[in-house]
Motif scaffolding. Structure first.
Motif, mmCIF file in Angstrom:
data_model
loop_
_atom_site.group_PDB
_atom_site.id
_atom_site.type_symbol
_atom_site.label_atom_id
_atom_site.label_comp_id
_atom_site.label_asym_id
_atom_site.label_seq_id
_atom_site.Cartn_x
_atom_site.Cartn_y
_atom_site.Cartn_z
ATOM 1 N N UNK A 80 0.862 -1.186 0.000
ATOM 2 C CA UNK A 80 0.000 0.000 0.000
ATOM 3 C C UNK A 80 0.896 1.232 0.000
ATOM 4 N N UNK A 81 0.807 2.076 -1.037
ATOM 5 C CA UNK A 81 1.703 3.234 -1.114
ATOM 6 C C UNK A 81 1.292 4.336 -0.151
ATOM 7 N N UNK A 82 2.104 5.360 -0.084
ATOM 8 C CA UNK A 82 1.840 6.471 0.829
ATOM 9 C C UNK A 82 1.463 7.745 0.106
ATOM 10 N N UNK A 83 0.779 7.606 -1.038
ATOM 11 C CA UNK A 83 0.432 8.777 -1.846
ATOM 12 C C UNK A 83 -0.906 9.359 -1.407
ATOM 13 N N UNK A 84 -0.940 10.690 -1.225
ATOM 14 C CA UNK A 84 -2.147 11.412 -0.845
ATOM 15 C C UNK A 84 -2.314 12.583 -1.820
ATOM 16 N N UNK A 85 -3.388 12.590 -2.584
ATOM 17 C CA UNK A 85 -3.627 13.648 -3.567
ATOM 18 C C UNK A 85 -5.033 14.216 -3.392
ATOM 19 N N UNK A 86 -5.191 15.465 -3.820
ATOM 20 C CA UNK A 86 -6.518 16.080 -3.861
ATOM 21 C C UNK A 86 -6.770 16.633 -5.255
ATOM 22 N N UNK A 87 -8.037 16.782 -5.601
ATOM 23 C CA UNK A 87 -8.413 17.372 -6.881
ATOM 24 C C UNK A 87 -9.413 18.490 -6.648
ATOM 25 N N UNK A 88 -8.922 19.713 -6.411
ATOM 26 C CA UNK A 88 -9.852 20.829 -6.176
ATOM 27 C C UNK A 88 -10.611 21.233 -7.431
ATOM 28 N N UNK A 89 -10.163 20.793 -8.602
ATOM 29 C CA UNK A 89 -10.823 21.164 -9.845
ATOM 30 C C UNK A 89 -11.773 20.110 -10.384
ATOM 31 N N UNK A 90 -12.137 19.133 -9.561
ATOM 32 C CA UNK A 90 -13.036 18.073 -10.045
ATOM 33 C C UNK A 90 -14.416 18.645 -10.355
ATOM 34 N N UNK A 91 -15.208 17.862 -11.090
ATOM 35 C CA UNK A 91 -16.541 18.313 -11.517
ATOM 36 C C UNK A 91 -17.642 17.425 -10.916
ATOM 37 N N UNK A 92 -17.391 16.903 -9.723
ATOM 38 C CA UNK A 92 -18.398 16.095 -9.036
ATOM 39 C C UNK A 92 -19.222 17.029 -8.148
ATOM 40 N N UNK A 93 -20.440 17.315 -8.565
ATOM 41 C CA UNK A 93 -21.285 18.240 -7.809
ATOM 42 C C UNK A 93 -22.365 17.465 -7.054
ATOM 43 N N UNK A 94 -23.286 18.206 -6.453
ATOM 44 C CA UNK A 94 -24.338 17.576 -5.662
ATOM 45 C C UNK A 94 -25.216 16.664 -6.522
ATOM 46 N N UNK A 95 -25.487 17.082 -7.752
ATOM 47 C CA UNK A 95 -26.312 16.271 -8.638
ATOM 48 C C UNK A 95 -25.602 14.957 -8.993
ATOM 49 N N UNK A 96 -24.293 15.042 -9.226
ATOM 50 C CA UNK A 96 -23.523 13.833 -9.516
ATOM 51 C C UNK A 96 -23.539 12.889 -8.316
ATOM 52 N N UNK A 97 -23.430 13.458 -7.116
ATOM 53 C CA UNK A 97 -23.473 12.629 -5.912
ATOM 54 C C UNK A 97 -24.816 11.911 -5.799
ATOM 55 N N UNK A 98 -25.901 12.609 -6.108
ATOM 56 C CA UNK A 98 -27.218 11.988 -6.038
ATOM 57 C C UNK A 98 -27.319 10.791 -6.971
ATOM 58 N N UNK A 99 -26.666 10.874 -8.136
ATOM 59 C CA UNK A 99 -26.697 9.765 -9.082
ATOM 60 C C UNK A 99 -25.957 8.540 -8.548
ATOM 61 N N UNK A 100 -25.006 8.770 -7.649
ATOM 62 C CA UNK A 100 -24.299 7.636 -7.056
ATOM 63 C C UNK A 100 -25.206 6.785 -6.170
ATOM 64 N N UNK A 101 -26.225 7.396 -5.587
ATOM 65 C CA UNK A 101 -27.139 6.652 -4.732
ATOM 66 C C UNK A 101 -26.523 6.204 -3.421
ATOM 67 N N UNK A 102 -25.465 6.877 -2.967
ATOM 68 C CA UNK A 102 -24.828 6.534 -1.696
ATOM 69 C C UNK A 102 -25.650 7.157 -0.562
ATOM 70 N N UNK A 103 -26.119 6.361 0.424
ATOM 71 C CA UNK A 103 -27.021 6.896 1.452
ATOM 72 C C UNK A 103 -26.336 7.722 2.535
ATOM 73 N N UNK A 104 -24.994 7.762 2.550
ATOM 74 C CA UNK A 104 -24.262 8.556 3.533
ATOM 75 C C UNK A 104 -23.371 9.547 2.793
ATOM 76 N N UNK A 105 -22.646 10.373 3.538
ATOM 77 C CA UNK A 105 -21.868 11.435 2.919
ATOM 78 C C UNK A 105 -20.444 11.082 2.572
ATOM 79 N N UNK A 106 -20.061 9.801 2.674
ATOM 80 C CA UNK A 106 -18.693 9.380 2.391
ATOM 81 C C UNK A 106 -18.735 8.098 1.557
ATOM 82 N N UNK A 107 -17.872 8.013 0.556
ATOM 83 C CA UNK A 107 -17.747 6.792 -0.238
ATOM 84 C C UNK A 107 -16.317 6.687 -0.747
ATOM 85 N N UNK A 108 -15.891 5.459 -1.017
ATOM 86 C CA UNK A 108 -14.576 5.296 -1.631
ATOM 87 C C UNK A 108 -14.634 4.207 -2.697
ATOM 88 N N UNK A 109 -13.780 4.365 -3.703
ATOM 89 C CA UNK A 109 -13.739 3.488 -4.861
ATOM 90 C C UNK A 109 -12.318 2.964 -5.034
#
Length: 220
Positions: A80-109
């Protein structure tokens, strides 16, 4: 910690080490490297992904480094590597989150190399729960961040959090996601998790944000 013989998430508590340290109080038993049996004195020691058992294994630095330097992607274990990155320019908005159908506010892929597909999970009082959403919906959302294309199979995860009207997007070591799952499982109370769980979630993401950097050549 071992895993089911199917497409489900990594399981907790099936062995004396592995991810069990995230879900039960640390006992007096000394943790050891699961490859060479060397004592592990650092509570933040390295981990390996056992791709055959779909499990995390504790490792000492020399064993983790040896596997990491070998570059062998065909063996049973992946560091397991030690890489930590962020993407402040992503295009995942509230509508995109709703399409995921995740019932809580956190998910990982993460990409499961044995299944050759992405697996979507979220923390719950019962542990890591796999989303049954159509993979086409995942792909449409994941296309909105450059981090999805940088994920190392099995060992890194795309971590998303919906919070205060926005979605935060990180690439993190996969063991950190299971640490979060374990922490939420221990502290969750009542319907909304309770004050202790919410405070722990805030502290966790503050740590992630502190560790994360933007990738070189970021489009943002």
């Amino acid at each position: 910690m071992s895993a089911p013989t199917g497409p489900g998430p990594l399981r907790h508590g099936a062995g004396p080490r592995g991810l069990r340290r995230f879900t039960t109080p640390r006992g007096p038993r000394e943790e050891r490297c699961e490859l060479c049996a060397a004592p592990l004195t650092d509570p933040r020691h390295r981990h390996l992904v056992d791709v055959e058992k779909r499990a995390l294994a504790c490792a000492c630095d020399p064993c983790a480094l040896l596997l990491d330097r070998s570059g062998d992607t065909r063996g049973r274990f992946r560091t397991v590597p030690g890489r930590w990155l962020r993407d402040p320019g992503h295009r995942i908005d509230e509508q995109a989150w709703e399409r995921l159908g995740i019932p809580v506010g956190v998910a990982f892929f993460f990409r499961n190399s044995a299944l050759d597909r992405l697996v979507a999970l979220y923390p719950s009082p019962a542990g890591a729960t796999e989303s049954e959403l159509d993979p086409e919906h995942w792909q449409s959302v994941l296309a909105a961040t450059e981090l999805a294309g940088l994920l190392a199979p099995d060992t890194e995860a795309l971590l998303l959090r919906r919070h205060e009207g926005r979605v935060d997007c990180f690439l993190v070591p996969v063991d950190i996601c299971y640490e979060l799952v374990g922490r939420m499982r221990l502290r969750w109370q009542g319907f909304d998790g309770g004050a202790e769980a919410r405070a722990d979630l805030e502290a966790f993401f503050a740590y992630v944000d502190e560790q994360a950097r933007e990738p070189r050549g970021s489009r943002s």
